[in-house]
Design a protein around this motif. Structure first.
Motif, PDB file in Angstrom:
ATOM      1  N   LEU A   1      -7.123  26.998 -37.884  1.00 44.26           N
ATOM      2  CA  LEU A   1      -8.159  28.001 -38.053  1.00 44.26           C
ATOM      3  C   LEU A   1      -8.647  28.512 -36.695  1.00 44.26           C
ATOM      4  O   LEU A   1      -8.714  27.765 -35.728  1.00 44.26           O
ATOM      5  CB  LEU A   1      -9.344  27.368 -38.802  1.00 44.26           C
ATOM      6  N   ALA A   2      -8.946  29.812 -36.643  1.00 40.96           N
ATOM      7  CA  ALA A   2      -9.641  30.367 -35.486  1.00 40.96           C
ATOM      8  C   ALA A   2     -10.633  31.386 -36.018  1.00 40.96           C
ATOM      9  O   ALA A   2     -10.337  32.098 -36.975  1.00 40.96           O
ATOM     10  CB  ALA A   2      -8.665  31.035 -34.530  1.00 40.96           C
TER      11      ALA A   2
ATOM     12  N   LEU B   1      -7.166  23.193 -48.337  1.00 40.14           N
ATOM     13  CA  LEU B   1      -5.885  23.326 -49.026  1.00 40.14           C
ATOM     14  C   LEU B   1      -4.860  22.347 -48.483  1.00 40.14           C
ATOM     15  O   LEU B   1      -4.099  21.750 -49.230  1.00 40.14           O
ATOM     16  CB  LEU B   1      -5.349  24.751 -48.876  1.00 40.14           C
ATOM     17  N   LYS B   2      -4.838  22.212 -47.168  1.00 41.00           N
ATOM     18  CA  LYS B   2      -3.845  21.313 -46.575  1.00 41.00           C
ATOM     19  C   LYS B   2      -4.430  20.632 -45.358  1.00 41.00           C
ATOM     20  O   LYS B   2      -5.277  21.199 -44.669  1.00 41.00           O
ATOM     21  CB  LYS B   2      -2.591  22.095 -46.172  1.00 41.00           C
TER      22      LYS B   2
ATOM     23  N   VAL C   1       5.204  28.116 -38.230  1.00 44.10           N
ATOM     24  CA  VAL C   1       3.782  28.413 -38.408  1.00 44.10           C
ATOM     25  C   VAL C   1       3.655  29.742 -39.133  1.00 44.10           C
ATOM     26  O   VAL C   1       4.266  30.723 -38.742  1.00 44.10           O
ATOM     27  CB  VAL C   1       3.073  28.495 -37.038  1.00 44.10           C
ATOM     28  N   GLN C   2       2.922  29.732 -40.214  1.00 43.12           N
ATOM     29  CA  GLN C   2       2.631  30.972 -40.922  1.00 43.12           C
ATOM     30  C   GLN C   2       1.264  31.437 -40.493  1.00 43.12           C
ATOM     31  O   GLN C   2       0.292  30.719 -40.674  1.00 43.12           O
ATOM     32  CB  GLN C   2       2.586  30.732 -42.425  1.00 43.12           C
ATOM     33  N   SER C   3       1.180  32.634 -39.934  1.00 40.42           N
ATOM     34  CA  SER C   3      -0.113  33.066 -39.413  1.00 40.42           C
ATOM     35  C   SER C   3      -0.562  34.345 -40.104  1.00 40.42           C
ATOM     36  O   SER C   3       0.262  35.129 -40.571  1.00 40.42           O
ATOM     37  CB  SER C   3      -0.004  33.314 -37.913  1.00 40.42           C
ATOM     38  N   ARG C   4      -1.856  34.508 -40.183  1.00 41.89           N
ATOM     39  CA  ARG C   4      -2.406  35.767 -40.672  1.00 41.89           C
ATOM     40  C   ARG C   4      -3.785  35.969 -40.069  1.00 41.89           C
ATOM     41  O   ARG C   4      -4.424  35.019 -39.612  1.00 41.89           O
ATOM     42  CB  ARG C   4      -2.470  35.775 -42.193  1.00 41.89           C
TER      43      ARG C   4
ATOM     44  N   ASN D   1      -0.301  26.474 -41.753  1.00 39.91           N
ATOM     45  CA  ASN D   1      -0.940  27.747 -42.044  1.00 39.91           C
ATOM     46  C   ASN D   1      -2.036  28.012 -41.045  1.00 39.91           C
ATOM     47  O   ASN D   1      -2.945  27.207 -40.893  1.00 39.91           O
ATOM     48  CB  ASN D   1      -1.539  27.720 -43.442  1.00 39.91           C
ATOM     49  N   LEU D   2      -1.938  29.138 -40.375  1.00 41.68           N
ATOM     50  CA  LEU D   2      -2.944  29.473 -39.379  1.00 41.68           C
ATOM     51  C   LEU D   2      -3.686  30.724 -39.849  1.00 41.68           C
ATOM     52  O   LEU D   2      -3.073  31.751 -40.113  1.00 41.68           O
ATOM     53  CB  LEU D   2      -2.263  29.720 -38.031  1.00 41.68           C
TER      54      LEU D   2
END
Lengths: 291, 468
Positions: free
Chosen positions: A57-58, A51-52, A150-153, A8-9
């Motif tokens: 992170l950015a 969470l994981k 990769v799941q990004s948001r 998760n990003l």
């Protein structure tokens, strides 16, 4: 449950426009304290990391005249290599400590920067540039983890008014995000002396299937963040989350950068203009004279 | 990828099962450590994590009905599963249709997020001014120690046989004494044999191996070593949050935890320069304990894969590790050994020998696939289909005989009586075997009662009919 193994990003774009925050601090109804907002944001970011193990992170600051990474910092940065680097206290998780320290010191640097002092009276924020930085970072992480999905948001914390001159770059970023299926979530502050209605950002979250939320009570920001913006994209099918029904699809014209309700559109390149001209300034197509 | 994901899932499940077996008071003590709270959260399913985060800053109990509407109606089941998991781990408690978060968990997880409190649960780092220890050394140390443990398991002669390892291997049932003499101080140096469970263990992924041994260790610590289980668990969760390559101080550790470290050192989970050293380094094995991600603790060249299997059942393994050769010799008849490789043949006899030791064909196939040479991995399927099928067939061969309890019906007076009973019993699925010529019938144990009463009724009816 294949999505449970995804990386998760989360890319956070923080609006650090000094003029808007100064106005917000002196707002009679809903005063906003920048430091308090950042404190709550940091807890939210730690929650995301907790969470994981492999959550990425950015954090990017969208300042009045520039966009800058707050985290991660380039490894060659003197801040990291400094000899007087304070060692991690035993009560803090290493990852949290690194993020918090980087963000706080970078923000201080940004505020003290001489160059931005001159731009301070200008009430604007480089959201388009920050979005571009976020998207390129997301792309880099995706490339680096080709074996895993990769799941990004992107989460935008926004306070400044829209900048019509940035309409085109902003829209380009939005469509780029849509193409790489990255959701853009928007967390918007507005009070009497700051914020105001945004036209571009609701479109951003609408087009990319993100969440747009006006924060009615900024002192409870953390709860809004944890409830609404913490669930990763794969959880959005499961959890009921707020969404904005009415989206203002107004655009800014290409000629004078005004936000227009009704305008002229070039039939060849789809550029938008607020006034009629004989030739399209974008693609040089000659329009037939109106009868 | 999917296999490693399944493995990760298996690991989290086994830890969760262990945790759920603990009494409530233990949880309150466990959650006093923020590091444990963080590690426990990461073990939870995604929905449960979100529930925890939402309740974290809520002081009053929340009505269950309110929690239910957080979810879309078609995912209510998942939500219920998550909530029951939370209550089994005593993170949330149900009380009069309200959810109340465990105060101790709430407070200490908050401490973990903001870095508050005074608990030293994330390790006291120390400056390593000499700089002798780097990550490569730690990886090497971890791999060597773990390999020593596995060597001891397969029975390779060696002089390093720490008592802690021997005890653990014995307690976990991976090894046993040839005559069931049991463990005692006197026959400590007696040679132990690997059990079928031990063989299966060898074919597992490293992370699963480490965790299953650690869970055994927890059981052992509680039963035999009289350790405080809370301190041991807290310590294990703590080392999962440490940073690789960083030195940590021994000072804040309790006596129990130092003993744990002393024991676990032999498994390559920690590195200490000297026995009396005031600092320790967690290895990759330690830092990936709670991550759930399969960070291989082996040397890169090992994890690359070295086995080639051909369609003619020949196997070439590019390895000089005695351990890997020992594992391969479990189910391959080795033919020649060279400096950097061994060759062998996958034969019926070798596979059957492995099967009799309790290894399954799936384990063999998984092992060969997981360690396949990069060249072999380019093919699809990775192993030749003929070899996979044949190994499965050899396993099925052993299952040709099936034992089931039965009742034999024979000496029927005429064919009519025989067919009557067969016609009754067959729709019930009670007939195991029948022979019309000899008028013999074998009936299952479950069906026997029914058939017996039917035969009596039929006999009575016939007798009645004859009388009339």
């Amino acid at each position: 449950m294949s999505c449970a193994e995804d990386i998760n990003l989360l890319a956070v774009v923080v609006d650090t426009n000094p003029a808007a925050w100064a106005a917000a601090a002196s707002d009679p109804d809903r005063p906003l304290d920048f430091v308090k907002i950042i404190e709550q944001l940091l807890i939210f970011i730690n929650a995301h990391l907790s969470l994981k193990f492999d959550n990425e992170l950015a954090i990017i600051a969208s300042h009045a005249d520039q966009s800058q990474f707050l985290y991660p910092l380039p490894p060659a940065d003197p801040l990291d290599a400094a000899d007087d680097e304070p060692s991690k206290p035993a009560n803090v998780y290493k990852q949290f400590f690194d993020v918090d320290r980087a963000v706080v010191s970078k923000l201080k640097e940004l505020v003290d920067d001489k160059r931005t002092k001159s731009a301070e009276h200008e009430n604007r924020s480089m959201v388009a540039g920050s979005l571009a930085l976020a998207l390129s970072y997301i792309n880099r992480i995706k490339r680096a983890n080709e074996n895993n999905s990769v799941q990004s948001r992107i989460l935008i914390l926004s306070i400044s008014p829209d900048l019509p001159s940035q309409y085109i770059p902003t829209m380009n970023c939005i469509f780029a995000a849509q193409k790489v299926s990255t959701r853009i979530d928007v967390c918007r502050f507005s009070g009497r002396k700051y914020g105001g209605e945004s036209v571009f950002l609701p479109q951003a979250s609408h087009i990319t299937a993100g969440i747009y939320l006006d924060i009615p009570e900024p002192s409870n920001l953390l709860q809004y963040l944890l409830y609404t913006f913490l669930p990763e994209p794969s959880m959005r099918k499961t959890l009921l989350l707020p969404h904005k029904d009415q989206v203002d699809f107004r655009a800014a014209c290409f000629c004078h950068k005004n936000v227009v309700d009704v305008g002229y559109v070039c039939s060849v390149c789809l550029s938008i203009f607020c006034s009629l001209s004989k030739k399209c300034p974008t693609c040089q197509t000659v329009f037939p004279a109106p009868k | 990828m999917s296999s490693s994901a399944e493995v990760a899932k298996g690991v989290t499940n086994s830890i969760q099962e262990y945790l759920q077996s603990l009494p409530r008071q233990t949880f309150d003590q466990l959650y006093a450590q923020p590091a444990t709270c963080l590690a426990t959260l990461r073990l939870l399913p995604p929905i449960a994590k979100q529930v925890v985060m939402r309740l974290l800053y809520t002081q009053k109990p929340v009505a269950k009905a309110d929690v239910e509407v957080w979810c879309f109606p078609d995912h209510r089941g998942d939500l219920q599963d998550s909530l029951s998991k939370l209550s089994r781990l005593h993170i949330c408690t149900d009380y009069e249709e309200h959810l109340q978060m465990n105060r101790i968990f709430q407070e200490n997880f908050h401490n973990a997020l903001v870095g508050g409190g005074d608990h030293v649960s994330f390790g006291q780092p120390m400056n390593d001014n000499k700089g002798e220890v780097d990550i490569a050394l730690l990886d090497r140390h971890a791999a060597e120690s773990w390999e020593t443990v596995l060597h001891q398991l397969v029975g390779t002669p060696g002089d390093r046989r720490p008592k802690a390892v021997t005890k653990l291997l014995l307690a976990s049932g991976l090894q046993e004494f040839p005559d069931d003499g049991g463990y005692s101080e006197t026959n400590e140096h007696q040679k132990m044999n690997i059990t079928s469970k031990g063989f299966q263990f060898l074919l597992l992924d490293v992370n699963v191996q480490v965790w299953s041994l650690l869970l055994q260790y927890l059981g052992l610590a509680e039963r035999q070593l009289n350790m405080d289980i809370v301190q041991v668990l807290n310590f294990l969760f703590q080392i999962g949050s440490l940073e690789l390559g960083q030195a940590y101080s021994v000072e804040p550790l309790t006596d129990t935890q130092r003993r744990v470290m002393e024991d676990l050192k032999y498994f390559g989970i920690f590195y200490q320069r000297t026995k009396k050293s005031r600092k320790f380094y967690p290895t990759r094995m330690a830092t990936s304990l709670t991550s759930g991600s399969m960070v291989s603790s082996r040397k890169p060249e090992d994890s690359q894969g070295y086995i080639i299997v051909e369609t003619n059942f020949r196997m070439y393994a590019y390895t000089d590790s005695p351990l890997q050769i020992a594992i391969l010799s479990l189910f391959v008849s080795l033919q020649a050994r060279f400096q950097n490789m061994v060759t062998g043949l996958i034969t019926r006899d070798a596979i059957r020998e492995a099967l009799t030791k309790g290894i399954t064909s799936d384990q063999i196939i998984t092992y060969l696939t997981a360690h396949a040479h990069p060249e072999l991995k380019k093919q699809s399927p990775i192993l030749p289909q003929t070899v996979i099928d044949q190994i499965r067939l050899w396993e099925m061969e052993r299952n040709r005989l099936r034992l089931s309890g039965a009742w034999l019906y024979s000496d029927f007076t005429d064919l009519n009586e025989f067919t009557q009973i067969v016609n009754y019993a067959e729709p019930l699925g009670a007939v195991l075997w029948k022979n019309e010529k000899r008028r013999t019938l074998a009936v299952t144990e479950e069906g026997h009662e029914n058939v017996k009463s039917f035969r009596k009724r039929a006999a009575a009816a016939r007798a009645g009919g004859a009388g009339r």
